[in-house]
Structure formats: C-alpha cells, structure tokens
Enzyme design. Structure first.
Site, PDB file in Angstrom:
ATOM      1  CG  ASP A  98      -0.379  -0.143   2.625  1.00 16.13           C
ATOM      2  OD1 ASP A  98       0.868   0.534   2.799  1.00 16.13           O
ATOM      3  OD2 ASP A  98      -0.705  -1.238   3.089  1.00 16.13           O
ATOM      4  CG  ASP A 149       0.340   4.191   4.735  1.00 11.95           C
ATOM      5  OD1 ASP A 149      -0.753   3.820   4.091  1.00 11.95           O
ATOM      6  OD2 ASP A 149       1.101   3.874   5.409  1.00 11.95           O
ATOM      7  CG  ASP A 154       8.885   2.933  13.109  1.00 10.14           C
ATOM      8  OD1 ASP A 154       9.163   3.385  12.231  1.00 10.14           O
ATOM      9  OD2 ASP A 154       8.269   1.662  13.000  1.00 10.14           O
TER      10      ASP A 154
END
Length: 488
Positions: free
Chosen positions: A75, A77, A154
C-alpha cells in the site's frame, strides 16, 4: 518552588539534534529508481488535490522503503500538513479514525489510502532521559513539521518522503543510506523510542527478517535492555502483530529473531520457559526446538498453498503446555484441566473468549485422532463435522511430522481425506466477528478472493508467488485502535 523549577528547567536539545539532515537531503531521480508511475494512482490523485488546496503532501513510509528495496509495496500512505478536519473538508469519501493519533482513511473501491498529519515530537524528547520515567505514549494528537514527523517515527527506513512533483526523496534521518547498507536503525535514542512504544521492538525483528536487514548494534542492545517494557503494550496491538507475523510464511525465522533478541522472555514466555533454562544457546538453536520445528513445518505448508488459521499457530506454540496439562488431569476432567492450565496465559495475552474456547477444543481433541477404526465410521463422520476439526487436524499432523512419530503420521493419513469436506472456518483472532456458518460443508474455493487482513485462512493470492499482504489495503471497518506506524 516546583513551578519555578519547571519554568526554568533547561532543555537539552532540539529536533535538529535527532536528525542527520536537519534541512532535509534530497535524492533526485538520477540516484534512485522510484517514479510517479510506480505509485498507486489514487494516492497520486490525493496528493494532487492536497497540493491544489495549498497543502504539502508526500508518499511516506513502507511504500518508499519497499520500492527502494526492489519490492512491491502492499500500500501507499500519504502524509500532509493538513489536519484531519481539513482533509475531511476536501474529500467526501473519507472518515477520521484513531484514538491515540487521529488519521484519515480515504475510501476507494476495494481499498483504503491512509492519510496522516505531520506529528510533533513528545516534550520528553527535549529533556534529559530519566531511567525510571514512564514514556509510554497514550495520546499523540499534536501536529508538527515534516522534520518533527520524521524524528518521531520508529526506524530510519520508514521515515523517507517521496515528492511526486519532481520524483525526489526527502531524507532527514539517514534512512536512504541505511537502505543502501541494509541496516535497521532506530531514530534517536532507542531506549526512549522503545519505552514510548514497546511494540517497536517486535517490529524491529519482523522488519529485519522480512526485509533481509541487519539490526544496528545499538538498537539490538536496547531491545535486550528494554524487553520487559513489552508488558505495557496493548494486548490488542500485540495480537494484531502476531497475526501479521503468522501470514508472512516466515513465522519460524521471526520467532528465531525474537529468541535471539530475548523477546521470548516476555512474549509467550510460558511456552519457552523450560527450553530457555535448559538450553544456553536457545536463541541460535531455536529452530531445533520442538516449537521451532513446528513453525518451520507450518511455514512450509503455507508456501505450498495450504490454509492455516491463526488458531493453528497459537496451538503449535502451546502444544507442549497442553500435553503437560493432560498428563496431570485427574478424574478424567480433560477440558477442566486444560482451562486451569491455559487460562492465566489467555488472560495475559488478551485472547478473545471465542478463541480460547476453540483452542481448548483443539487441544482436547488431539487424542481423538489416534482412533481410526473403520467400524466407527458414523462417529468419525460426526467428529469431522465439528467446526474445530480442521484446526485440530492440522495441529495433530504438524506435531506428528515435527516429532517424526510414524504411528501418528499413519493416523494423520487416515484423516487426510476429511479435508475434502470440512466446515467453513471462523474469522481470525482479533479480526472481528466470524463468518456465518454455511450449511454446505464443501471445501472452500481456493481461487476465491480473500477479504480483509484478519481473515480466518492465510493464503497467497499473488500470481508471482509473493507472500501474503502485497497489494492495496482493503477497506476495513473504522477502528479506534491505531498502530504506531502503518508501514508494515
């Protein structure tokens, strides 16, 4: 006095101290392979529309990372400086979700494009770390700049922004170089990052295995130091992560990485406690343990297009504990003995009630597979119609193969024919309500398209033979539980 002390407390840094390139380093099309034509056309339309209304917008995270690694993204984002409410005014086909941090899902036929707003850094990032301070992020709805958004993510490989206007990659944290050197590194102080969101430790191991990366030495050291922070993680998020792992075809290798980085001292600790105590090389020799062998077989079956549910994987992890429980049962109360033994584990994991009951049935029925008398055909047919039969059979079969038990393998062969007709499988753990039971006990069509990411069976539906999960996101129900990042 306390007010004055806090007022004049010295800040020891800024976002620039965390970033490798505070101004952002751009890598243009002559130094990387990504082109706008590789991006989902609906994600491109979203970015163009945000630009039209005067907002900044980029492709971010896993889509950029995977294209740089030569992989097909599942996907794409989008990140922007528009707030969720501003995004909702621009797009009619969207909804705002999330509790810890609000994001926007823009809905298209058969998929969802996730749009998030640049987030700011938590205040504690600008103060001197305190050893026993609780940094767990419970609310994260403060918006910020692209630099702050990159600094609070992260891993460096997940913090790259792709600008469709000129096919350039914007890097604030050194993620481009880390991808080139195949290194997984936490952004900023790993001790603070893992205490902010302990699930990042599990994600670090998963990314390293799936993407073929080496965990940075400082990151690995910090994981082992902060492993017990995982006890603070949301059980629903952990179950979600486990179910993602079970779909990868690499569960055995990810669990080996978890063992090597001491994560199994906290995660599924009951299943591995005895093995860890008696085997000083538990991490490096994980695949030689009984559980390790079972997971290797399960991964192989998935790669051969077999259909395994999450419950099968949970049962493989706890098979040894169920066997111990059954040997201790008294008065023939088999189910009661299993519940007494496993209930504390289920409580700690946050296992849903329907899945606890199913696992108990799976364990309680294992001995039934050793009875293969033809004169009990009616009883066998009755057993085959149980809704848990499929899960129970595969647990029995995998255990027989892992233990190299000839007698059990012969019994498994007898029951193999039962898989030609079986009950419709339930939904997976953490995946919401189960499917309605069908009156037809036919084997489901293997070519049927799977829906959602938490389905009851794990299948590969890609013609090129790539692992599950590569393709556009399916449109999920609105959820109040959002994960740390969405770039898995």
């Amino acid at each position: 006095m306390k007010f004055l002390s806090n007022l004049f407390k010295k800040k020891i840094g800024s976002v620039d101290d965390i970033l490798i390139y505070p101004e952002g380093r751009r890598f243009y099309r002559d130094s990387h392979p990504i082109r706008k034509t590789m991006i989902d056309e609906d994600a491109v339309k979203i970015i163009h529309r945000l630009h039209k209304f005067g907002y900044k917008a980029y492709i971010v995270g896993g889509g950029v990372r995977d294209l740089l690694l030569g992989r097909k993204p599942k996907d794409f984002d989008v990140v922007t400086n528009a707030t969720p409410n501003q995004i909702k005014k621009i797009f009619n086909n969207c909804r705002i979700i999330g509790r810890r941090f609000k994001i926007v899902h823009i809905l298209f036929k058969g998929k969802v494009i996730e749009v998030s707003t640049f987030r700011s850094l938590p205040e504690h990032r600008f103060e001197k770390p305190v050893e026993d301070q609780d940094y767990l992020i419970k609310r994260d709805n403060k918006f910020g700049t692209p630099q702050e958004d990159a600094a609070r993510r992260d891993f460096t490989i997940n913090a790259l922004y792709y600008d469709i206007r000129n096919d350039s990659i914007v890097d604030y944290v050194g993620g481009y170089e880390d991808i080139q050197s195949r290194q997984l590194r936490v952004i900023g102080n790993p001790d603070i990052s893992f205490r902010e969101d302990p699930v990042r430790m599990l994600r670090a191991v998963k990314f390293a295995v799936l993407l073929g990366l080496k965990i940075d030495r400082g990151t690995s050291k910090s994981i082992k130091k902060n492993v017990h922070e995982l006890e603070k993680a949301s059980s629903s998020r952990m179950l979600e992560e486990y179910n993602k792992i079970f779909r990868t075809w690499r569960t055995s290798l990810i669990f080996q990485g978890m063992a090597q980085n001491s994560l199994l001292e906290v995660l599924f600790k009951e299943a591995f406690e005895k093995e860890r105590r008696k085997n000083p090389d538990f991490g490096d020799k994980f695949l030689e343990t009984r559980v390790g062998k079972r997971l290797v077989i399960a991964d192989k079956l998935l790669s051969e297009r077999e259909e395994l549910t999450p419950q099968i994987f949970y049962a493989l992890l706890f098979s040894d504990l169920s066997e111990e429980s059954l040997t201790k049962k008294s008065g023939g109360h088999l189910v009661a003995s299993l519940k007494q033994s496993l209930e504390p584990i289920f409580q700690r994991l946050g296992t849903p009630k329907k899945d606890k009951e199913r696992l108990i049935k799976v364990f309680a029925s294992q001995e039934r597979f050793t009875h293969t008398e033809d004169d009990k055909a009616s009883q066998n047919n009755f057993f085959r119609k149980k809704d848990f039969f499929y899960d129970a059979f595969y647990v029995f079969k995998i255990n027989a193969i892992a233990d190299n038990n000839d007698q059990a393998l012969q019994s498994a062969f007898f029951w193999e024919i039962s898989l030609r007709k079986r009950p419709v499988l339930p939904n997976s753990i953490g995946g919401g309500g189960g499917r309605k039971e069908s009156s037809e006990r036919e084997r489901p069509n293997r070519n049927r398209k799977e829906k959602g990411s938490g389905g009851g069976r794990f299948k590969d539906r890609n013609r090129k033979g790539r692992p599950n999960g590569e393709g556009s996101k399916q449109a999920p129900e609105a959820s109040s539980q959002d994960s740390d990042e969405s770039e898995d």
